[in-house]
Motif scaffolding. Structure first.
Motif, PDB file in Angstrom:
ATOM      1  N   HIS A 198      -3.100  -1.225   3.398  1.00  0.00           N
ATOM      2  CA  HIS A 198      -2.345  -0.321   4.279  1.00  0.00           C
ATOM      3  C   HIS A 198      -2.896  -0.378   5.695  1.00  0.00           C
ATOM      4  O   HIS A 198      -4.112  -0.409   5.885  1.00  0.00           O
ATOM      5  N   PRO A 199      -1.977  -0.415   6.703  1.00  0.00           N
ATOM      6  CA  PRO A 199      -2.453  -0.591   8.075  1.00  0.00           C
ATOM      7  C   PRO A 199      -3.251   0.579   8.647  1.00  0.00           C
ATOM      8  O   PRO A 199      -4.135   0.374   9.472  1.00  0.00           O
ATOM      9  N   THR A 200      -2.958   1.814   8.229  1.00  0.00           N
ATOM     10  CA  THR A 200      -3.627   2.942   8.922  1.00  0.00           C
ATOM     11  C   THR A 200      -4.385   3.897   8.013  1.00  0.00           C
ATOM     12  O   THR A 200      -5.285   4.586   8.466  1.00  0.00           O
ATOM     13  N   TRP A 201      -4.056   3.970   6.697  1.00  0.00           N
ATOM     14  CA  TRP A 201      -4.706   4.953   5.822  1.00  0.00           C
ATOM     15  C   TRP A 201      -5.469   4.256   4.702  1.00  0.00           C
ATOM     16  O   TRP A 201      -5.044   3.215   4.215  1.00  0.00           O
ATOM     17  N   VAL A 202      -6.573   4.879   4.259  1.00  0.00           N
ATOM     18  CA  VAL A 202      -7.301   4.391   3.078  1.00  0.00           C
ATOM     19  C   VAL A 202      -6.870   5.286   1.920  1.00  0.00           C
ATOM     20  O   VAL A 202      -6.977   6.504   2.011  1.00  0.00           O
ATOM     21  N   MET A 203      -6.388   4.699   0.818  1.00  0.00           N
ATOM     22  CA  MET A 203      -5.884   5.548  -0.256  1.00  0.00           C
ATOM     23  C   MET A 203      -5.839   4.827  -1.598  1.00  0.00           C
ATOM     24  O   MET A 203      -6.119   3.627  -1.675  1.00  0.00           O
ATOM     25  N   GLY A 204      -5.502   5.590  -2.654  1.00  0.00           N
ATOM     26  CA  GLY A 204      -5.449   5.030  -4.000  1.00  0.00           C
ATOM     27  C   GLY A 204      -4.330   3.996  -4.152  1.00  0.00           C
ATOM     28  O   GLY A 204      -3.467   3.855  -3.286  1.00  0.00           O
TER      29      GLY A 204
END
Ligand SMILES: NC(=O)c1ccc[n+]([C@@H]2O[C@H](COP(=O)([O-])OP(=O)(O)OC[C@H]3O[C@@H](n4cnc5c(N)ncnc54)[C@H](OP(=O)(O)O)[C@@H]3O)[C@@H](O)[C@H]2O)c1
Length: 390
Positions: A198-204
């Motif tokens: 993902h370009p902007t968020w770190v997530m599951g």
């Protein structure tokens, strides 16, 4: 001192929530932690935060957790639903952060509301599948539902207690995901690894795929409908690749209020924990000059049909939102395990929605919601078996 329960403490949001606890140790204490299967990480969290109770999803993880956590002050609860419910309703808990993935925490979230706990909601899936039940319960109990999803958190901040009768439009921002600029041919070839970047968020993993298909934004439209009680036509989406404006509210006089901030989930989590107070941020503030230009454009619903499917499900009502959510979860898992291609995700969901009209009524109880969810998972799993290989 606010006493918190964190459902999904080993995940991306759960770990960010514990970082918020670290930053405000004098104002927050951890009473309950619950996770899925990562007993090793949960044992570390237990050693550090010493909650009263802890729970995991499976018996195997519980056995491992008991071995790793030893005979401390923490009671290891039964595995599965019972443990999750006990963690969410522990008498010492003031705020429950619902940050588990999937739909396992629906019953626990409802039980927390019934027990009068403030619910900080990251897990949008439970609201998508059972929005009416959750909102009715929250109203009946006078319980606050505080959104942690950054977009809804932004809207909550913009509304700041204002009457939604003055609101003409909620404008959810979407980063557009990693495939914003790809054409259909390229989209058909993307891999799970591409989608997880993902370009902007770190997530599951699941929400990362939902962001790539724009289903995440679709689920957020449904979430917004329930949280802010506005009809689908008053909920809009704009693509904003910088993810600096987290969402906006347009009022009847044409004014638009926006909430801006750095892309860090600790901020909306902290907002929910501290509400109605505001505490010092655990991250440096936004530097608008360094952020540079902010762009906005309309989402491309042809290349990303999942967004339109979510609107269709919301407008259609009945069991469709529950079916949409369950079918999407099965399809995303199939994509992650390379059983279907990226562009087959919406195809599978459409089939489930259209089939749902033949036999599924509008869910009015929790057992109806669960029945619709089970039906959609079984139907979608069966559909996967009939698709040509990707
Ligand atoms: N990450 C974000 O930026 C973000 C932003 C907004 C909203 N959200 C929402 O927040 C939720 C969590 O997202 P995430 O990115 O943190 O996901 P994640 O990193 O995959 O973490 C999921 C968490 O849920 C736990 N879990 C899974 N099944 C469970 C079960 N049956 N019972 C109890 N716990 C269970 C996992 O435990 P184990 O790891 O121990 O198995 C883990 O702690 C999702 O609904 C997502 O849509 C996330």
């Amino acid at each position: 001192m606010k006493r918190v329960a964190i459902l999904g403490s080993t995940g991306s949001i759960g770990q960010s929530a514990l970082a918020v606890v670290d930053a405000h140790a004098g104002q927050l204490s951890v009473v309950a932690l619950a996770a899925g299967e990562n007993a090793a990480l949960l044992a570390e969290q237990i050693a550090r935060y010493r909650p009263r109770v802890a729970a995991v999803a499976t018996e195997a993880a519980r056995t491992e957790l008991v071995l790793r956590a030893g005979r401390g002050a923490t009671t290891i609860l039964p595995s599965g639903q019972d443990g999750l419910m006990a963690a969410a309703t522990h008498p010492d808990v003031d705020i429950v952060l619902c940050a588990s993935s999937g739909t396992a925490s629906l019953e626990a979230a409802l039980a927390a509301i019934e027990a009068g706990k403030v619910l900080a909601l990251a897990n949008k899936e439970v609201l998508v599948m059972a929005g009416a039940l959750m909102i009715d319960a929250a109203r009946r109990k006078g319980v606050a539902l505080l959104p942690v999803d950054s977009e809804h958190n932004a809207i909550h901040q913009c509304l700041c207690g204002r009457d939604t009768r003055d609101v003409t439009r909620l404008i959810l921002t979407a980063s557009g995901g990693p495939f914003r600029a790809l054409d259909r041919t390229a989209l058909a070839r993307v891999t799970p690894e591409d989608a997880l970047r993902h370009p902007t968020w770190v997530m599951g993993r699941k929400i990362a795929i939902d962001s790539a298909t724009l289903m995440n934004k679709g689920l957020e439209v449904i979430e917004a409908r329930w949280l802010f009680d506005l009809p689908p036509h008053a909920i809009d989406v704009v693509v904003h690749p910088q993810s600096i404006v987290h969402s906006m509210v347009e009022f009847r006089d044409g004014s638009i209020l926006a909430q801006l901030g750095v892309t860090d989930m600790r901020l909306p989590i902290q907002y929910a924990f501290s509400y109605p107070e505001r505490w010092a941020a655990p991250v440096p503030p936004l530097d608008l000059v360094r952020a540079g230009a902010l762009e906005f454009s309309a989402p491309d619903r042809d290349r990303f049909p999942c967004l339109g499917l979510a609107y269709r499900a919301l407008e259609h009502g009945g069991a469709w939102p529950t079916v949409l959510n369950a079918a999407n979860e099965v399809a995303v898992d199939a994509f992650l395990t390379r059983r279907i291609g990226f562009c087959q995700i919406p195809e599978v969901i459409v089939r489930a929605l259209e089939a749902a009209d033949h036999g599924l009524g509008a869910p009015v109880s929790l057992s109806d919601v669960r029945a619709a969810d089970r039906w959609a998972r079984a139907f979608t799993t069966e559909t996967l078996g009939t698709l040509p290989s990707s």
